[in-house]
Every structure is written in C-alpha cells, then in structure tokens.
Design an enzyme around this catalytic site. Structure first.
Site, PDB file in Angstrom:
ATOM      1  N   GLU A 125      22.160  56.952  13.378  1.00 49.19           N
ATOM      2  CA  GLU A 125      23.525  57.290  13.761  1.00 49.19           C
ATOM      3  C   GLU A 125      24.455  56.299  13.051  1.00 49.19           C
ATOM      4  OE1 GLU A 125      24.025  58.335  17.811  1.00 49.19           O
ATOM      5  OE2 GLU A 125      26.212  58.143  17.757  1.00 49.19           O
ATOM      6  N   ARG A 126      25.379  56.828  12.304  1.00 47.49           N
ATOM      7  CA  ARG A 126      26.334  56.028  11.509  1.00 47.49           C
ATOM      8  C   ARG A 126      25.615  55.198  10.444  1.00 47.49           C
ATOM      9  NH1 ARG A 126      29.669  59.554  13.425  1.00 47.49           N
ATOM     10  NH2 ARG A 126      30.083  59.356  15.629  1.00 47.49           N
ATOM     11  N   GLU A 252      29.835  57.665  26.983  1.00 49.17           N
ATOM     12  CA  GLU A 252      29.661  58.799  26.066  1.00 49.17           C
ATOM     13  C   GLU A 252      28.447  59.650  26.447  1.00 49.17           C
ATOM     14  OE1 GLU A 252      29.814  56.935  22.137  1.00 49.17           O
ATOM     15  OE2 GLU A 252      31.997  57.079  22.185  1.00 49.17           O
ATOM     16  N   LYS A 326      32.685  45.016  22.328  1.00 41.76           N
ATOM     17  CA  LYS A 326      33.106  45.314  20.947  1.00 41.76           C
ATOM     18  C   LYS A 326      34.288  44.434  20.565  1.00 41.76           C
ATOM     19  CE  LYS A 326      31.417  50.007  20.434  1.00 41.76           C
ATOM     20  NZ  LYS A 326      31.625  51.376  19.919  1.00 41.76           N
ATOM     21  N   ASP A 331      37.485  50.988  19.265  1.00 37.58           N
ATOM     22  CA  ASP A 331      36.213  51.336  18.630  1.00 37.58           C
ATOM     23  C   ASP A 331      36.158  51.003  17.140  1.00 37.58           C
ATOM     24  OD1 ASP A 331      33.676  52.229  18.347  1.00 37.58           O
ATOM     25  OD2 ASP A 331      34.095  54.342  18.692  1.00 37.58           O
ATOM     26  N   GLU A 353      30.408  42.105  19.723  1.00 37.50           N
ATOM     27  CA  GLU A 353      29.774  43.131  18.880  1.00 37.50           C
ATOM     28  C   GLU A 353      30.692  43.543  17.731  1.00 37.50           C
ATOM     29  OE1 GLU A 353      28.601  46.678  21.032  1.00 37.50           O
ATOM     30  OE2 GLU A 353      27.851  47.669  19.235  1.00 37.50           O
ATOM     31  N   GLU A 359      31.226  52.666   9.597  1.00 36.92           N
ATOM     32  CA  GLU A 359      31.589  53.971  10.158  1.00 36.92           C
ATOM     33  C   GLU A 359      33.056  54.316   9.911  1.00 36.92           C
ATOM     34  OE1 GLU A 359      30.937  54.322  14.380  1.00 36.92           O
ATOM     35  OE2 GLU A 359      31.765  56.347  14.457  1.00 36.92           O
TER      36      GLU A 359
HETATM   37  C1  GCV Z   1      25.972  54.860  18.968  1.00 38.54           C
HETATM   38  C2  GCV Z   1      31.190  55.086  18.448  1.00 38.54           C
HETATM   39  C3  GCV Z   1      30.294  55.763  17.443  1.00 38.54           C
HETATM   40  C4  GCV Z   1      29.024  56.250  18.097  1.00 38.54           C
HETATM   41  C5  GCV Z   1      28.350  55.072  18.800  1.00 38.54           C
HETATM   42  C6  GCV Z   1      29.328  54.493  19.816  1.00 38.54           C
HETATM   43  C7  GCV Z   1      28.766  53.271  20.518  1.00 38.54           C
HETATM   44  O1  GCV Z   1      31.717  56.017  19.326  1.00 38.54           O
HETATM   45  O2  GCV Z   1      30.983  56.827  16.832  1.00 38.54           O
HETATM   46  O3  GCV Z   1      28.196  56.767  17.082  1.00 38.54           O
HETATM   47  O4  GCV Z   1      27.162  55.458  19.431  1.00 38.54           O
HETATM   48  O5  GCV Z   1      30.499  54.102  19.151  1.00 38.54           O
HETATM   49  O6  GCV Z   1      29.105  52.174  20.112  1.00 38.54           O
HETATM   50  O7  GCV Z   1      28.010  53.418  21.446  1.00 38.54           O
END
Ligand code: GCV
Length: 645
Positions: A125-126, A252, A326, A331, A353, A359
């Site tokens: 993912e990413r 999410e 984060k 994000d 983080e 991304e």
């Molecule tokens: C792994 C963002 C990204 C998602 C990621 C999420 C996260 O939304 O687009 O791909 O999921 O962050 O950090 O959990």
C-alpha cells in the site's frame, strides 16, 4: 548484481562487514580489510598503517560508540554489538569523507523504526518501488537475500526496529502471529536481529475473533485478555527477541475498542498487558478520525481528531504502550503544521511517524528530498509546559524516553535500486540519519548521501545537490497552495484534481468559492483547531496577521485578494508559484542532463525518465490549479501569462 552497488553502502564491500558483525568478544578485527585499507589510502599518511580494533566494553552504553584514532590504532568501542556496527559505519563514513575519525556518539532516539505497508500477496500500500521484499503469493518469499541486504542497509544508518506488514491488517495478514506464518516471521526476525533490528508485526484488533474463534474482541473480556496472553506467550517461545505489535484501531475501517464502548487506553492496555512480561512494546497509532464525514458539516475537523481522542487519555496507558503520532494533524501532506499532540501527552510514550514513501509528495516519480520538511517538524517548539525548559521542541520530546522515538513508512521495494527513483534513496538515508542525530542539517545529510552514492567531481556533486536540496519547495509550489493540502486524484493520490476530495467523506476540504479559499480553524469562527496548540503557537496560528503564509489556508478562510506577508495577494501567489514551480522543474531537467556520462547509464536514465514524468505532471498541476482559481475568482494574472480560460 550486488545490491549494495546500487546504494550508499556500495563502497563498503562484503568482507568488512561479514568479518565482524555480531561476533562476540573483545577485539573483533585486528587487521584492516582491503577495502578499509583502500579507503585509508585516501587519507593523510598518519592513518595509513592504522590497525582497526572493535571492542565491547562493559562500562560503555548500549548502541552508543566511541571511535578513537591514536598511535596508529583506530578503536571502535561500544556497550553492545549493535553499537559496534553503528560505529563501524560511522568510521566508514568518516574515512570516506576524509574527516577526523575521533568521535563519540549516542543515538538521540531510542526507537528508530521503519514501517512497511506490505501485504502477503506482495503488493505494498503506497509502495512505488516494486513488490514487497518480504512476501509474495500469500507467503514469505523463500531464498530471500533481499532481507539480509535491507537489514544491513538499515543498520548503516542506525535503524533498530522494523514492522514488516501493513497497518491495514486483512484476515490473511492477521495470521502472521500464528503458525505456520510465524515460522517466516521468525526467520526474518533472526536476519534482522543480526543487525540489531527488532521485528514488529502489525496486528488486527479483532484477532481474538478472527484467529481465536471468540465472539468478541472487547478489551475488558477475560477471554480476550487470556487470548492475547496465550498468543504473546506462543510468539515469544518461538522468537524471544521479538519487538512487539503495531496497531491501527478504529481508523479507516479497522476494528477497535469503540465498537465495545471502550476507549483507546482500554484497547491498548489489554494487548500491551500480554506483551509486558516479555518486555515488548505495543505501538498504538493515533490516526483516528471520522472518515465518514459529511462535507456539508463545517464544524467537524479531522485535524482535531487525534488530539481530541488521545490527549484526555494521557497517563492512562501501560508503560509498554507508545502512541504513534503522524507528523501533521491530517495526513502526510507536503505542508502541514506539526501535530498538536506532541507535548500534549507528556505522561505517555510517543513515537513520531513520518512518511518516507512519497504518497503525497510525488510517488517516487518526482524528486522531493524530504529532510527539510522533517527538520521543520523536529525543530518545532511545542511550548509544552511539561517540558524541562520553556523550549520543548519535538525532537527533545521524542528523544526524552526509552520507549519514545521516530518511525517512517518505508519507501523501498524489490526494484533493483530499492526505491524506484534513484534519488528517493536520499530520503531513506536522511530518515535514518535524522533518527540518530536530528541536529544534522538537511544539507550535511544530502552531501553525505551524494558523496557516498555517486563518484562525481565536486562541481557535479554541486549540480546534483542543487537539484535536490530545494525539491520539496519546488513540489510545494506547483501543487496545492499555502498549506491547504490535498487537491490530488482520489484513491491513488497522484496528479491534480482540485475538487477530487471536496464533496467526499474523508474530511479533507479546501472550501474554495468565488470569493476565497481555506479552512477556518480559528477559535472564534472556525473549528477551534488552532487554539488546541500551546501558547504562543495557538495565538500565532489563530491570528491571521501572525499565521505564517505557508500555512495560511490550513488555518484561515481568506478572500483571494488577501495580502500575504510577502506583499502579494493570495491569488497572485497561487499564479506565481505555479508558474515558477514548473520552471523550476524544467531547470532540474536541464541540470540533470549535465550529468550525462558522469553517472552510469542505468541510474542516469532512471532519473531522466522520471524527470520527464515530473515535468508533464507539474505542467498539469500548474494549468489545472491556475485555471481553476482563475475561473473561480475571475481575477487575471498581473503578469498576463497564459492561463487557460
Ligand atoms: C495504510 C493514509 C493512506 C493509507 C494509509 C493511512 C494510514 O490514509 O492513504 O494508505 O493506510 O494513511 O496511515 O493508516
């Protein structure tokens, strides 16, 4: 091909490292290997005949090291083997840079980690650098040298923890903590362990249901508590040095404690309790927000969410829980303020983080050297009253505790050069270096990386340095303006789509209308986000007159004619930066072309082809953004440049 020929440790050959890593005992290498001798030849005569001695010392600190160079002996001393390894790489850097060898270093952060968002089917993912190095077709890769090479690469910059699977943990990946997949985990953990790196697995909060056949994952349920304990015991029987778990809960779509009317301290403590007897860590992510927001609702603010959820829970977590926050409150955008959670949870362990994978910063098609952005976050003064002094920069907060630290979402994959875009390696290198020594400058780190990776003369090194050092600023210029973020194509997040997320449910809006743009996050008329910071940051952001230009639209909704501190109107700033950003990319391309023949063809063409894509994409950004705001505002460019009507 030797994979090390493709990256910054290419100049350090196998023999040096294999000759000594993790061998017990005092003197690890009495004589110099050929490679080090070779490096020494570039040094003044005094060092030529030096002996190299690695020594463990019971009185020295773990992970820290001292290098001394005296009477023809270069001595590296540490309290543990990992420290010797770090000292060894520092020695090689210093020999290579021809600088003074004497140094004493200790890592600024206890946890220096990389997170992988790799899935068992080999997708990432990413991920922008090919498939996973760990997994394929639902299993661990077999006969996999890549993991060993990666471990060495990470050790060379002091990384000491890695989580190998995606934080979005599907049913298959949930099984990583049980047999037979646990056998693969063990193998990878052993390989990493040889380089002083602890292995972590991302887990699913609903594992007691998915794996244990229970009807609940309620963290207060006795059966659930027991299931986590038994599972942890099994793992540690198999892998005694296992690092622990990472978890994304209530985020999410991932399951979490809210489903049972519990808070995140309940959720975390249930699982952390199972890890505690093993002295292992539970890393609990704070990326918790309502991802089903109604775009009509202008009061709910995603930027507040992590703070509102976790600040009230400060001090309620077990000692072996670390909250992972984060860098920004939304994000990983190219420009965000630092998260206001730093400094607001002084009685809780905290891990910062970053996103090394690009991304939102060009997906390893665009050059975007991220160290300057990370430095801004690390240096940000939270003014947290809990700090020892009035100054409480994030780097001090995260450096203060044994279970604090930094993590980054890794940018590597199976591509021959690890990162897809050759120059994206610099981000991995910089990330590791900043985890170790956040006081290094972005410039120092970039110069080091260039010198270690390429063999260029000084003038050409400078060309490359100039292409990269401001590349984040360039990227920022041609994408979403003044901190407002997003405007990317939904889903994959590459390329411009100004309204792509505007009427969606993700809580990421710019609110542009015919009069103005920006998110009102002030205390009086907005969401109140600005005043969740400590003073004087709260007033600085809340007040339109003191809010920095580059974050203006993150905090305020302003008319297009609003005058920035730069003296320009917002609309003119948008036009100017978008024209400039594209011009800057053209310059990058022409500068890179000067390096033809100076860098091997494969690397040269790798970067050139991506630069061509960057140029096309930057042009799209320029024109879509300029046209969008011209159509909205009806205000022409003062300089009469081409804006498509
Ligand atoms: C792994 C963002 C990204 C998602 C990621 C999420 C996260 O939304 O687009 O791909 O999921 O962050 O950090 O959990």
């Amino acid at each position: 091909m030797d994979l090390h020929d493709t990256c910054w440790i290419k100049k350090y050959k196998e023999a040096d490292i294999d000759a000594f890593y993790l061998k017990k005992g005092g003197v690890i290498a009495e004589t110099l290997s050929d490679e080090v001798k070779l490096l020494l030849k570039a040094r003044p005569a005094a060092a030529k005949d030096a002996k190299l001695v690695f020594k463990l010392s019971a009185t020295a600190a773990k992970e820290a090291f001292t290098i001394t160079h005296k009477n023809g002996i270069i001595r590296v001393t540490s309290g543990d083997e990992a420290g010797l390894l770090y000292g060894f790489y520092e020695l090689l850097r210093r020999l290579h840079d021809k600088c003074d060898l004497n140094t004493r270093q200790a890592p600024a952060n206890a946890i220096r980690m990389l997170d992988h968002w790799d899935n068992l089917d080999g997708t990432i993912e990413r991920g922008y650098a090919g498939p996973s190095i760990f997994f394929e077709d639902g299993a661990f890769k077999t006969a996999n040298d890549r993991v060993y090479d990666y471990a060495r690469l990470l050790a060379s910059v002091g990384i000491n923890a890695v989580a190998i699977n995606n934080v979005n943990v599907r049913r298959k990946e949930a099984r990583l903590i049980t047999r037979p997949l646990l056998d693969g985990v063990k193998e990878v953990a052993e390989t990493f362990g040889r380089f002083g790196i602890k292995l972590f697995i991302s887990i699913n909060f609903a594992s007691p249901i998915i794996l244990g056949g229970l009807t609940t994952a309620d963290p207060r349920s006795k059966a659930v508590i027991k299931w986590w304990k038994d599972t942890a015991n099994d793992i540690f029987n198999e892998i005694p040095g296992f690092g622990g778990f990472v978890i994304k809960a209530d985020s999410e779509g991932e399951p979490g404690p809210f489903a049972y009317g519990r808070d995140h301290a309940d959720g975390a403590n249930c699982i952390a309790g199972a890890l505690l007897p093993h002295n292992a860590l539970l890393i609990w992510r704070c990326f918790v927000y309502n991802c089903n927001q109604d775009w009509r609702d202008r009061k709910t603010d995603r930027a507040r969410a992590a703070y509102d959820t976790f600040a009230p829970l400060d001090g309620k977590f077990l000692d072996n829980v670390a909250l992972q926050v984060k860098n920004g409150p939304v994000d990983f955008q190219v420009r965000e303020p630092a998260s206001q959670l730093f400094g607001a949870i002084p009685n809780t362990n905290v891990i910062l983080e970053f996103q090394v994978t690009q991304e939102y910063t060009g997906q390893q098609q665009h050059i975007c050297y991220l160290a300057p952005m990370w430095k801004e976050i690390l240096d940000f003064n939270t003014y947290s009253p809990s700090g020892k002094t009035k100054a409480a920069p994030i780097l001090e907060i995260i450096g203060a505790k044994e279970r604090n630290g930094v993590t980054g979402v890794s940018n590597i994959g199976s591509d021959y050069n690890w990162t897809g875009h050759k120059l994206a390696q610099a981000n991995l290198y910089a990330f590791g270096r900043l985890c170790w020594a956040p006081n290094l400058t972005s410039e120092e780190i970039l110069s080091q990386w260039i010198r270690q990776t390429f063999s260029l003369d000084v003038a050409d090194e400078e060309i490359l340095f100039n292409i990269m050092i401001n590349s984040r600023e360039v990227y920022e210029k041609y994408t979403a303006p003044l901190g407002v973020g997003w405007m990317v194509k939904p889903g994959h997040h590459y390329g411009p789509d100004v309204d792509g997320y505007e009427y969606d449910h993700w809580g990421t809006y710019h609110f542009a209308d015919r009069n103005g743009i920006g998110v009102d996050r002030t205390g009086k008329t907005g969401t109140g986000f600005a005043i969740t910071y400590f003073e004087p940051n709260a007033s600085m952001y809340d007040n339109i007159g003191t809010c920095p230009d580059n974050l203006l639209l993150f905090f305020h909704h302003v008319p297009y004619a609003h005058i920035l501190k730069s003296g320009k109107t917002v609309i003119q700033h948008i036009y100017d930066t978008h024209f400039e950003g594209y011009e800057d990319v053209l310059k990058m391309v022409s500068e890179w072309k000067k390096l033809a023949g100076k860098i091997n063809d494969r690397e040269y063409l790798n970067v050139l082809s991506r630069l061509e894509e960057q140029e096309n994409c930057a042009k799209q950004w320029r024109d879509q953004i300029n046209t969008y705001f011209y159509r909205k505002s009806g205000i022409p460019d003062e300089n009469g440049r081409m804006i498509y009507p």
